[in-house]
Scaffold this active site. Structure first.
Site, PDB file in Angstrom:
ATOM      1  N   ASP A  29       0.843  -1.201   0.000  1.00 10.21           N
ATOM      2  CA  ASP A  29       0.000   0.000   0.000  1.00 10.21           C
ATOM      3  C   ASP A  29       0.876   1.248   0.000  1.00 10.21           C
ATOM      4  O   ASP A  29       1.587   1.514   0.967  1.00 10.21           O
ATOM      5  CB  ASP A  29      -0.877   0.006   1.258  1.00 10.21           C
ATOM      6  CG  ASP A  29      -1.803   1.220   1.311  1.00 10.21           C
ATOM      7  OD1 ASP A  29      -2.940   1.108   0.812  1.00 10.21           O
ATOM      8  OD2 ASP A  29      -1.381   2.272   1.820  1.00 10.21           O
TER       9      ASP A  29
ATOM     10  N   TYR B  58       2.883   9.838  -0.595  1.00 11.02           N
ATOM     11  CA  TYR B  58       4.001   9.321   0.209  1.00 11.02           C
ATOM     12  C   TYR B  58       5.353   9.571  -0.484  1.00 11.02           C
ATOM     13  O   TYR B  58       6.400   9.336   0.123  1.00 11.02           O
ATOM     14  CB  TYR B  58       3.864   7.806   0.488  1.00 11.02           C
ATOM     15  CG  TYR B  58       2.611   7.378   1.201  1.00 11.02           C
ATOM     16  CD1 TYR B  58       1.753   8.303   1.798  1.00 11.02           C
ATOM     17  CD2 TYR B  58       2.257   6.032   1.283  1.00 11.02           C
ATOM     18  CE1 TYR B  58       0.597   7.894   2.439  1.00 11.02           C
ATOM     19  CE2 TYR B  58       1.100   5.621   1.924  1.00 11.02           C
ATOM     20  CZ  TYR B  58       0.274   6.557   2.485  1.00 11.02           C
ATOM     21  OH  TYR B  58      -0.878   6.141   3.119  1.00 11.02           O
TER      22      TYR B  58
ATOM     23  N   LYS C 196      -2.735   5.696  -4.264  1.00 11.13           N
ATOM     24  CA  LYS C 196      -3.842   6.625  -3.964  1.00 11.13           C
ATOM     25  C   LYS C 196      -3.663   7.942  -4.680  1.00 11.13           C
ATOM     26  O   LYS C 196      -2.538   8.432  -4.820  1.00 11.13           O
ATOM     27  CB  LYS C 196      -3.935   6.877  -2.456  1.00 11.13           C
ATOM     28  CG  LYS C 196      -3.867   5.625  -1.608  1.00 11.13           C
ATOM     29  CD  LYS C 196      -4.088   5.888  -0.137  1.00 11.13           C
ATOM     30  CE  LYS C 196      -3.712   4.681   0.697  1.00 11.13           C
ATOM     31  NZ  LYS C 196      -2.278   4.570   0.984  1.00 11.13           N
TER      32      LYS C 196
ATOM     33  N   HIS D  32      -7.573   9.420  -1.917  1.00 12.22           N
ATOM     34  CA  HIS D  32      -6.899   9.441  -0.608  1.00 12.22           C
ATOM     35  C   HIS D  32      -7.732  10.145   0.464  1.00 12.22           C
ATOM     36  O   HIS D  32      -7.775   9.698   1.623  1.00 12.22           O
ATOM     37  CB  HIS D  32      -5.538  10.132  -0.768  1.00 12.22           C
ATOM     38  CG  HIS D  32      -4.524   9.752   0.244  1.00 12.22           C
ATOM     39  ND1 HIS D  32      -3.201   9.605  -0.037  1.00 12.22           N
ATOM     40  CD2 HIS D  32      -4.626   9.481   1.568  1.00 12.22           C
ATOM     41  CE1 HIS D  32      -2.531   9.262   1.055  1.00 12.22           C
ATOM     42  NE2 HIS D  32      -3.379   9.183   2.041  1.00 12.22           N
TER      43      HIS D  32
HETATM   44  P1  NDP Z   1       0.953   1.482  12.003  1.00 12.26           P
HETATM   45  O1  NDP Z   1      -0.193   1.498  12.944  1.00 12.26           O
HETATM   46  O2  NDP Z   1       1.119   0.363  11.032  1.00 12.26           O
HETATM   47  O3  NDP Z   1       2.240   1.609  12.912  1.00 12.26           O
HETATM   48  C1  NDP Z   1       3.533   1.656  12.394  1.00 12.26           C
HETATM   49  C2  NDP Z   1       4.477   1.809  13.589  1.00 12.26           C
HETATM   50  O4  NDP Z   1       4.480   0.612  14.387  1.00 12.26           O
HETATM   51  C3  NDP Z   1       5.890   2.079  13.177  1.00 12.26           C
HETATM   52  O5  NDP Z   1       6.442   3.001  14.090  1.00 12.26           O
HETATM   53  C4  NDP Z   1       6.568   0.705  13.334  1.00 12.26           C
HETATM   54  O6  NDP Z   1       7.926   0.874  13.669  1.00 12.26           O
HETATM   55  C5  NDP Z   1       5.799   0.105  14.483  1.00 12.26           C
HETATM   56  N1  NDP Z   1       5.701  -1.358  14.411  1.00 12.26           N
HETATM   57  C6  NDP Z   1       5.366  -2.109  13.322  1.00 12.26           C
HETATM   58  N2  NDP Z   1       5.327  -3.406  13.643  1.00 12.26           N
HETATM   59  C7  NDP Z   1       5.648  -3.505  14.951  1.00 12.26           C
HETATM   60  C8  NDP Z   1       5.766  -4.600  15.849  1.00 12.26           C
HETATM   61  N3  NDP Z   1       5.551  -5.855  15.455  1.00 12.26           N
HETATM   62  N4  NDP Z   1       6.126  -4.332  17.145  1.00 12.26           N
HETATM   63  C9  NDP Z   1       6.346  -3.060  17.549  1.00 12.26           C
HETATM   64  N5  NDP Z   1       6.248  -1.987  16.734  1.00 12.26           N
HETATM   65  C10 NDP Z   1       5.892  -2.198  15.444  1.00 12.26           C
HETATM   66  O7  NDP Z   1       0.948   2.897  11.249  1.00 12.26           O
HETATM   67  P2  NDP Z   1       0.828   3.444   9.772  1.00 12.26           P
HETATM   68  O8  NDP Z   1       0.335   4.828   9.912  1.00 12.26           O
HETATM   69  O9  NDP Z   1       2.093   3.250   9.035  1.00 12.26           O
HETATM   70  O10 NDP Z   1      -0.340   2.591   9.086  1.00 12.26           O
HETATM   71  C11 NDP Z   1      -0.103   1.468   8.264  1.00 12.26           C
HETATM   72  C12 NDP Z   1      -0.290   1.824   6.792  1.00 12.26           C
HETATM   73  O11 NDP Z   1      -1.604   2.343   6.554  1.00 12.26           O
HETATM   74  C13 NDP Z   1       0.621   2.953   6.280  1.00 12.26           C
HETATM   75  O12 NDP Z   1       1.969   2.570   6.118  1.00 12.26           O
HETATM   76  C14 NDP Z   1      -0.093   3.351   5.010  1.00 12.26           C
HETATM   77  O13 NDP Z   1       0.172   2.425   3.987  1.00 12.26           O
HETATM   78  C15 NDP Z   1      -1.552   3.286   5.474  1.00 12.26           C
HETATM   79  N6  NDP Z   1      -2.031   4.615   5.948  1.00 12.26           N
HETATM   80  C16 NDP Z   1      -3.011   5.233   5.216  1.00 12.26           C
HETATM   81  C17 NDP Z   1      -3.533   6.452   5.598  1.00 12.26           C
HETATM   82  C18 NDP Z   1      -4.594   7.090   4.774  1.00 12.26           C
HETATM   83  O14 NDP Z   1      -4.904   8.270   4.989  1.00 12.26           O
HETATM   84  N7  NDP Z   1      -5.192   6.381   3.845  1.00 12.26           N
HETATM   85  C19 NDP Z   1      -3.061   7.157   6.800  1.00 12.26           C
HETATM   86  C20 NDP Z   1      -2.043   6.422   7.541  1.00 12.26           C
HETATM   87  C21 NDP Z   1      -1.581   5.189   7.120  1.00 12.26           C
HETATM   88  P3  NDP Z   1       9.115   0.236  12.765  1.00 12.26           P
HETATM   89  O15 NDP Z   1       8.881   0.665  11.356  1.00 12.26           O
HETATM   90  O16 NDP Z   1      10.349   0.829  13.383  1.00 12.26           O
HETATM   91  O17 NDP Z   1       9.007  -1.254  12.957  1.00 12.26           O
END
Ligand code: NDP
Length: 282
Positions: A43, A48, A73, A107
């Protein structure tokens, strides 16, 4: 990988990999690692600014195109929305190095999203976007779009995690043929998600992490989920959620964490108000 069937018959993996807030220079490595770990759904978004790096990773991976499910998006477009949407789509697929995407989402419900949707319908009919959908659409906006257009969005990607579960909204969407997809499944760790007592205790009972419990809970609710991580160990952990099952009691305990509050948007967020004031009142 378990899939969900979208309203036009397309199969979408229930678990994928998100790349929001992954720097362009980190993205290729992260997506290559995710593909090596077994993820097949990625995604990304024009906003981004990392579509080209996603494309480079896809090419380097050697995974056949038909085995992948790629979402990108559309960011807000100036008028005329229809022509600009087609142009924006073409830029996105060119950066991704693809002829088509599997899912193309609006988006945000900003600007002339009716015009944007008409262009998306055309892209869908032409086969350049196998499925089309929306993101961040509130219930009234989604229903309005459905009532007044031809193609029903296949997906609505919205903030969904244990503190904001969208159970009723999911039911409404299901009735309309719209698949719910969670963004921010871990609330990006906000509100103490990773150390939450309820989630930790359930994890301990299964020998799984809090992150795995959250993802499993989404999957058992038929919510498509796209966790982000740049850490290969966490990528592996986040896809290793198909070998255990939460009990009804555990699902009930997690249901109890719902407050409904967004962990991201405050409609009078002081930073947002300051940012807009500086631009609108200048
Ligand atoms: P998430 O809720 O997926 O959280 C990501 C965070 O969690 C990062 O800091 C990551 O750190 C940490 N993390 C991941 N896996 C673990 C684990 N197993 N244990 C502990 N920490 C963990 O946030 P996102 O906002 O990134 O949401 C996911 C996806 O949704 C986005 O990447 C995007 O593709 C989409 N999105 C879409 C939006 C929209 O408006 N349509 C808005 C926001 C997100 P690290 O990388 O250091 O592991």
């Amino acid at each position: 990988m378990r899939t969900v069937t979208l309203n036009n018959g397309i199969e979408m993996p229930i678990l994928g990999f998100g790349v929001f807030q992954v720097d362009n220079d980190q993205t290729q490595k992260a997506v290559e690692a995710a593909l090596a770990a077994g993820y097949r759904s990625i995604d990304t978004a024009a906003a981004y600014a990392n579509e080209a790096a996603v494309g480079a990773a896809i090419e380097a991976s050697g995974v056949p195109r038909e085995d992948l499910f790629i979402t990108t998006k559309l960011w807000v477009q100036d008028q005329p929305a229809e022509a600009n949407t087609i142009r924006a789509f073409e830029e996105s697929v060119s950066k991704l190095g693809l002829d088509y995407v599997d899912l193309y989402l609006i988006h945000q419900p900003f600007g002339d999203y009716y015009g944007q949707w008409r262009a998306m319908e055309k892209l869908n009919r032409d086969g350049r976007a196998r499925a089309i959908g929306v993101s961040n659409f509130a219930a009234d906006q989604l229903i309005d779009l459905i009532i007044n257009n031809d193609i029903v969005p296949a997906v609505n990607q919205i903030e969904t995690h244990p503190f904001r579960q969208n159970v009723d909204y999911q039911e409404l969407m299901k009735g309309e043929g719209v698949q719910i997809e969670s963004w921010g499944p871990f609330a990006e760790g906000k509100n103490g998600l990773f150390t939450n007592d309820v989630l930790s205790a359930i994890g301990d009972a299964h020998g799984k992490s809090v992150a795995q419990v959250v993802l499993r809970w989404m999957i058992q609710r038929d919510v498509v989920v796209i966790p982000k991580s740049v850490n290969p160990d966490r990528m592996a952990q986040n896809i290793d959620v198909f070998d255990f099952e939460l009990t009804d009691d555990e699902m009930g305990l997690i249901a109890g964490l719902h407050t409904g509050e967004s962990q991201f948007f405050d409609h009078a967020d002081p930073d947002m108000v300051r940012w807009l004031s500086a631009r609108r009142l200048a």
